[in-house]
Write an enzyme that holds these catalytic residues in place. Structure first.
Site, PDB file in Angstrom:
ATOM      1  N   HIS A   1     -36.907  18.228  51.323  1.00 54.54           N
ATOM      2  CA  HIS A   1     -37.160  17.037  52.144  1.00 54.54           C
ATOM      3  C   HIS A   1     -35.862  16.541  52.780  1.00 54.54           C
ATOM      4  O   HIS A   1     -35.251  15.581  52.317  1.00 54.54           O
ATOM      5  CB  HIS A   1     -37.774  15.923  51.289  1.00 54.54           C
ATOM      6  CG  HIS A   1     -39.203  16.163  50.915  1.00 54.54           C
ATOM      7  ND1 HIS A   1     -40.266  15.713  51.679  1.00 54.54           N
ATOM      8  CD2 HIS A   1     -39.744  16.827  49.868  1.00 54.54           C
ATOM      9  CE1 HIS A   1     -41.401  16.082  51.113  1.00 54.54           C
ATOM     10  NE2 HIS A   1     -41.111  16.767  50.011  1.00 54.54           N
TER      11      HIS A   1
ATOM     12  N   CYS B   1     -41.767  20.731  53.395  1.00 56.87           N
ATOM     13  CA  CYS B   1     -42.580  20.823  52.180  1.00 56.87           C
ATOM     14  C   CYS B   1     -43.963  21.418  52.489  1.00 56.87           C
ATOM     15  O   CYS B   1     -44.063  22.600  52.756  1.00 56.87           O
ATOM     16  CB  CYS B   1     -42.668  19.454  51.494  1.00 56.87           C
ATOM     17  SG  CYS B   1     -43.139  19.560  49.747  1.00 56.87           S
TER      18      CYS B   1
ATOM     19  N   GLU C   1     -35.602  14.876  55.370  1.00 55.17           N
ATOM     20  CA  GLU C   1     -35.809  13.549  55.964  1.00 55.17           C
ATOM     21  C   GLU C   1     -35.373  12.422  55.043  1.00 55.17           C
ATOM     22  O   GLU C   1     -35.151  11.280  55.489  1.00 55.17           O
ATOM     23  CB  GLU C   1     -37.292  13.367  56.348  1.00 55.17           C
ATOM     24  CG  GLU C   1     -38.252  13.037  55.223  1.00 55.17           C
ATOM     25  CD  GLU C   1     -38.716  14.235  54.390  1.00 55.17           C
ATOM     26  OE1 GLU C   1     -39.672  14.074  53.609  1.00 55.17           O
ATOM     27  OE2 GLU C   1     -38.114  15.326  54.521  1.00 55.17           O
TER      28      GLU C   1
END
Length: 259
Positions: free
Chosen positions: A219, A113, A221
């Site tokens: 994202h 990001c 993660e």
């Protein structure tokens, strides 16, 4: 038991009441531990106290995370931000040169990001300050549940011949979208890795880099262990960090980039 590779994870400057603090979302460190199999080292944004070269010599990889702030547009020649825009000058001052020096050193790097936006700006690219004004909408409403904000909402097309395709990600993949800014002009020495349906650039790499070097606008993660394509990104990053750690333990000088 082998030691874990040390992976520096960028923080963000914040205030809680009168106290200046450094914050980092749990999902970043959890992904480093569970998916990259590394030891996260949270890096405070203290450009007056930390030199990029010191950081690079102390870690086996760097994760440039997302953040609630935007890069100050003066760093890419943009007009002043609208009133009320949140900035983090300390992070800008540390991460932009850190990106450049980490790439030069061949250190494994992954940007998420804001992290991919920092990569683009660090090498001379520009940003759209407000995507809604550019005719694009990529930010989930703040009042949605966190699971809805980070749900996969749009497709991106992986460009052939790049890092993502090498990781086994090809064709069209669906990703989450939690960003109000985006990449405008890509820096000359970066490669486009993925493009959204509306034409927005969603991922970049560094051609010729001697270390893993990738940035994505989404994202991965988020719940990384539940999404195979997200996991592939972190596993590849983690493996590169382990190789770097082995080189450090043997006192080997890693290869440097010359571009």
């Amino acid at each position: 038991m082998s030691p874990l590779p040390i992976i520096g994870v960028t923080a963000s400057s914040w205030k809680i009441g009168p106290h200046a603090v450094q914050i980092n979302d749990d999902k970043n460190s959890r992904a480093v531990i569970s998916a990259a199999k590394g030891l996260p080292l949270i890096l405070p944004m203290f450009p007056d106290l930390l030199e990029p070269a010191q950081i690079i010599a102390s870690v086996d990889g760097l994760l440039f995370t997302g953040a609630p702030s935007n890069i100050e547009p003066s760093h890419y020649g943009g007009p002043p931000s609208p009133p009320g825009t949140q900035h983090d000058p300390a992070r800008d001052q540390l991460t932009l040169p850190l990106w450049r020096e980490a790439i030069a050193a061949g250190l494994p790097v992954l940007g998420l990001c804001r992290g991919v936006q920092e990569l683009n700006v660090a090498f001379g690219g520009t940003l759209h300050q407000q995507l809604d004004e550019a005719g694009a909408e990529h930010e989930a409403p703040d009042d949605e549940a966190i699971e809805e904000q980070y749900a996969r909402t749009h497709d991106v097309t992986v460009q052939p011949g790049g890092v993502l395709e090498e990781l086994g990600l090809s064709g069209v993949i669906k990703v989450n979208s939690v960003h109000a800014q985006g990449i405008a002009r890509v820096a000359d020495n970066l490669r486009i890795e993925a493009i959204a349906q509306d034409g927005l650039i969603e991922a970049l790499s560094v051609p010729g880099s001697k270390g893993f070097a990738l940035g994505v606008q989404w994202h991965p993660e988020w719940q990384v262990m539940s999404h195979a394509d997200y996991l592939k990104i972190f596993q590849a990053f983690g493996e590169a960090c382990r190789v770097r750690a082995e080189q450090r333990s043997m006192g080997l000088a890693p290869a440097r980039n010359t571009f």
